[in-house]
Scaffold this motif. Structure first.
Motif, PDB file in Angstrom:
ATOM      1  N   HIS A   1       0.722  -1.193  -0.022  1.00  0.00           N
ATOM      2  CA  HIS A   1      -0.266   0.111   0.026  1.00  0.00           C
ATOM      3  C   HIS A   1       0.822   1.233  -0.101  1.00  0.00           C
ATOM      4  CE1 HIS A   1      -3.331   2.510   0.720  1.00  0.00           C
ATOM      5  NE2 HIS A   1      -2.796   2.983   1.761  1.00  0.00           N
ATOM      6  N   PRO A   2       1.802   1.325   0.798  1.00  0.00           N
ATOM      7  CA  PRO A   2       2.572   2.621   0.741  1.00  0.00           C
ATOM      8  C   PRO A   2       3.445   3.081  -0.365  1.00  0.00           C
ATOM      9  CG  PRO A   2       2.936   1.679   2.684  1.00  0.00           C
ATOM     10  CD  PRO A   2       2.298   0.557   1.880  1.00  0.00           C
ATOM     11  N   ILE A   3       3.679   1.950  -1.390  1.00  0.00           N
ATOM     12  CA  ILE A   3       4.320   2.288  -2.343  1.00  0.00           C
ATOM     13  C   ILE A   3       3.402   2.497  -3.572  1.00  0.00           C
ATOM     14  CG2 ILE A   3       4.758  -0.209  -3.081  1.00  0.00           C
ATOM     15  CD1 ILE A   3       7.292   2.881  -3.601  1.00  0.00           C
ATOM     16  N   LEU A   4       2.133   1.849  -3.281  1.00  0.00           N
ATOM     17  CA  LEU A   4       1.396   2.225  -4.588  1.00  0.00           C
ATOM     18  C   LEU A   4       0.575   3.671  -4.360  1.00  0.00           C
ATOM     19  CD1 LEU A   4      -0.577  -1.222  -4.743  1.00  0.00           C
ATOM     20  CD2 LEU A   4       1.007  -0.198  -6.479  1.00  0.00           C
ATOM     21  N   VAL A   5       0.395   4.227  -3.098  1.00  0.00           N
ATOM     22  CA  VAL A   5      -0.075   5.413  -2.976  1.00  0.00           C
ATOM     23  C   VAL A   5       0.833   6.613  -3.558  1.00  0.00           C
ATOM     24  CG1 VAL A   5      -1.344   4.828  -0.953  1.00  0.00           C
ATOM     25  CG2 VAL A   5       0.874   6.068  -0.766  1.00  0.00           C
ATOM     26  N   THR A   6       2.103   6.138  -3.809  1.00  0.00           N
ATOM     27  CA  THR A   6       2.855   7.388  -4.585  1.00  0.00           C
ATOM     28  C   THR A   6       2.176   7.410  -6.082  1.00  0.00           C
ATOM     29  OG1 THR A   6       4.200   5.703  -5.531  1.00  0.00           O
ATOM     30  CG2 THR A   6       5.065   6.717  -3.209  1.00  0.00           C
ATOM     31  N   VAL A   7       1.678   6.712  -6.646  1.00  0.00           N
ATOM     32  CA  VAL A   7       0.963   6.976  -7.986  1.00  0.00           C
ATOM     33  C   VAL A   7       0.066   7.869  -8.027  1.00  0.00           C
ATOM     34  CG1 VAL A   7      -0.108   6.158 -10.019  1.00  0.00           C
ATOM     35  CG2 VAL A   7       1.894   4.799  -8.761  1.00  0.00           C
ATOM     36  N   PRO A   8      -0.961   7.810  -7.234  1.00  0.00           N
ATOM     37  CA  PRO A   8      -1.994   8.819  -7.166  1.00  0.00           C
ATOM     38  C   PRO A   8      -1.747  10.336  -6.456  1.00  0.00           C
ATOM     39  CG  PRO A   8      -2.636   7.269  -5.655  1.00  0.00           C
ATOM     40  CD  PRO A   8      -1.437   6.501  -6.445  1.00  0.00           C
ATOM     41  N   ILE A   9      -0.773  10.121  -5.495  1.00  0.00           N
ATOM     42  CA  ILE A   9      -0.359  11.136  -4.768  1.00  0.00           C
ATOM     43  C   ILE A   9       0.545  12.321  -5.837  1.00  0.00           C
ATOM     44  CG2 ILE A   9       1.206  12.244  -2.986  1.00  0.00           C
ATOM     45  CD1 ILE A   9       0.452   9.812  -1.211  1.00  0.00           C
ATOM     46  N   GLY A  10       1.397  11.380  -6.552  1.00  0.00           N
ATOM     47  CA  GLY A  10       2.253  12.190  -7.437  1.00  0.00           C
ATOM     48  C   GLY A  10       1.660  12.615  -8.639  1.00  0.00           C
ATOM     49  N   ALA A  11       0.493  11.694  -9.374  1.00  0.00           N
ATOM     50  CA  ALA A  11      -0.167  12.452 -10.180  1.00  0.00           C
ATOM     51  C   ALA A  11      -0.914  13.434 -10.081  1.00  0.00           C
ATOM     52  CB  ALA A  11      -1.148  11.166 -10.967  1.00  0.00           C
ATOM     53  N   TRP A  12      -1.943  13.483  -8.781  1.00  0.00           N
ATOM     54  CA  TRP A  12      -2.655  14.626  -8.495  1.00  0.00           C
ATOM     55  C   TRP A  12      -2.059  15.760  -8.160  1.00  0.00           C
ATOM     56  CZ3 TRP A  12      -6.106  10.711  -5.158  1.00  0.00           C
ATOM     57  CH2 TRP A  12      -6.772  10.107  -6.069  1.00  0.00           C
ATOM     58  N   LEU A  13      -0.919  15.675  -7.381  1.00  0.00           N
ATOM     59  CA  LEU A  13      -0.031  16.957  -7.019  1.00  0.00           C
ATOM     60  C   LEU A  13       0.426  17.524  -8.429  1.00  0.00           C
ATOM     61  CD1 LEU A  13       2.014  16.032  -4.138  1.00  0.00           C
ATOM     62  CD2 LEU A  13       0.382  17.859  -4.211  1.00  0.00           C
ATOM     63  N   ALA A  14       1.082  16.750  -9.386  1.00  0.00           N
ATOM     64  CA  ALA A  14       1.406  17.267 -10.843  1.00  0.00           C
ATOM     65  C   ALA A  14       0.187  17.734 -11.532  1.00  0.00           C
ATOM     66  CB  ALA A  14       2.028  16.196 -11.501  1.00  0.00           C
ATOM     67  N   SER A  15      -1.067  17.358 -11.328  1.00  0.00           N
ATOM     68  CA  SER A  15      -1.972  17.618 -12.104  1.00  0.00           C
ATOM     69  C   SER A  15      -2.294  19.293 -11.684  1.00  0.00           C
ATOM     70  CB  SER A  15      -3.283  17.059 -11.988  1.00  0.00           C
ATOM     71  OG  SER A  15      -3.990  17.194 -10.629  1.00  0.00           O
ATOM     72  N   VAL A  16      -2.296  19.512 -10.294  1.00  0.00           N
ATOM     73  CA  VAL A  16      -2.513  20.829  -9.763  1.00  0.00           C
ATOM     74  C   VAL A  16      -1.353  21.903 -10.271  1.00  0.00           C
ATOM     75  CG1 VAL A  16      -2.445  22.061  -7.827  1.00  0.00           C
ATOM     76  CG2 VAL A  16      -3.739  20.032  -7.628  1.00  0.00           C
ATOM     77  N   VAL A  17      -0.139  21.411 -10.313  1.00  0.00           N
ATOM     78  CA  VAL A  17       0.868  22.053 -11.057  1.00  0.00           C
ATOM     79  C   VAL A  17       0.675  22.559 -12.411  1.00  0.00           C
ATOM     80  CG1 VAL A  17       3.227  22.052 -11.517  1.00  0.00           C
ATOM     81  CG2 VAL A  17       2.660  21.096  -9.485  1.00  0.00           C
ATOM     82  N   PHE A  18       0.294  21.682 -13.073  1.00  0.00           N
ATOM     83  CA  PHE A  18      -0.115  21.784 -14.559  1.00  0.00           C
ATOM     84  C   PHE A  18      -1.289  22.643 -14.579  1.00  0.00           C
ATOM     85  CE2 PHE A  18       1.558  18.196 -17.440  1.00  0.00           C
ATOM     86  CZ  PHE A  18       2.648  18.045 -16.516  1.00  0.00           C
ATOM     87  N   ASP A  19      -2.318  22.614 -13.448  1.00  0.00           N
ATOM     88  CA  ASP A  19      -3.266  23.461 -13.621  1.00  0.00           C
ATOM     89  C   ASP A  19      -2.948  24.921 -13.393  1.00  0.00           C
ATOM     90  OD1 ASP A  19      -5.401  21.575 -13.977  1.00  0.00           O
ATOM     91  OD2 ASP A  19      -5.991  21.589 -11.880  1.00  0.00           O
TER      92      ASP A  19
END
Length: 170
Positions: free
Chosen positions: A25-43
């Motif tokens: 679980h801890p390694i898998l959560v890095t995918v949504p966290i990273g993707a969603w943070l990057a999406s806000v940066v892109f926004d």
């Protein structure tokens, strides 16, 4: 107490949730966290770039990747939650952590749908979807704090039984 500690030691499925001391679980959560943070940066970047459409489209793709990653992380997260004895502080925190993560995933799913249902993206990300993303990331930060408390304070699925026992007292 000993039964609670033994239950804490064994995941529901080692093959799916990871072995004791190395949960997935801890390694898998890095995918949504990273993707969603990057999406806000892109926004945000779409509001300062000369050609914002590529950033708006990229943010939408990142949101989709984050939702898919969250579904994978939630699957093994449920298995970790089932390994925690009910009625304990660790279990209660786990339920709140799960609820917040489900709310964040739903928010980003709605955010993706909102963006996809709009006409062709040509400008910066509209204020509504941007605001929803920022709020969802803020809630994600609270949930991440609680997940960290489960792992680092109570040692859920990563620490020895004596350390875990503090989170399993009724």
């Amino acid at each position: 107490m000993l039964d609670d500690m033994r239950q804490a030691k064994r995941p529901v499925s080692v093959a799916l949730a990871g072995p004791y001391g190395h949960p997935f679980h801890p390694i898998l959560v890095t995918v949504p966290i990273g993707a969603w943070l990057a999406s806000v940066v892109f926004d945000i970047g779409s509001h300062v770039a000369g050609e914002p459409a590529f950033l708006a489209r990229g943010a939408q793709w990142l949101i989709a990747i984050g939702v898919l990653g969250a579904l994978a992380a939630a699957t093994v997260g449920f298995l970790d939650l089932f390994a925690i004895p009910t009625g304990t502080p660790a279990f209660r925190i786990g339920l709140v952590h799960m609820g917040l993560n489900l709310a964040v995933t739903l928010a980003f799913t709605l955010d993706f749908w909102w963006r996809a249902s709009a006409t062709e993206v040509e400008g910066a990300v509209p204020t509504g979807p941007l605001t929803l993303s920022i709020i969802a990331v803020a809630v994600l930060a609270v949930s991440g704090y609680l997940g960290g408390k489960l792992a680092y304070h109570y040692g859920v699925r990563v620490a020895d039984e004596t350390t875990q026992a503090a989170g399993y007292r009724r």
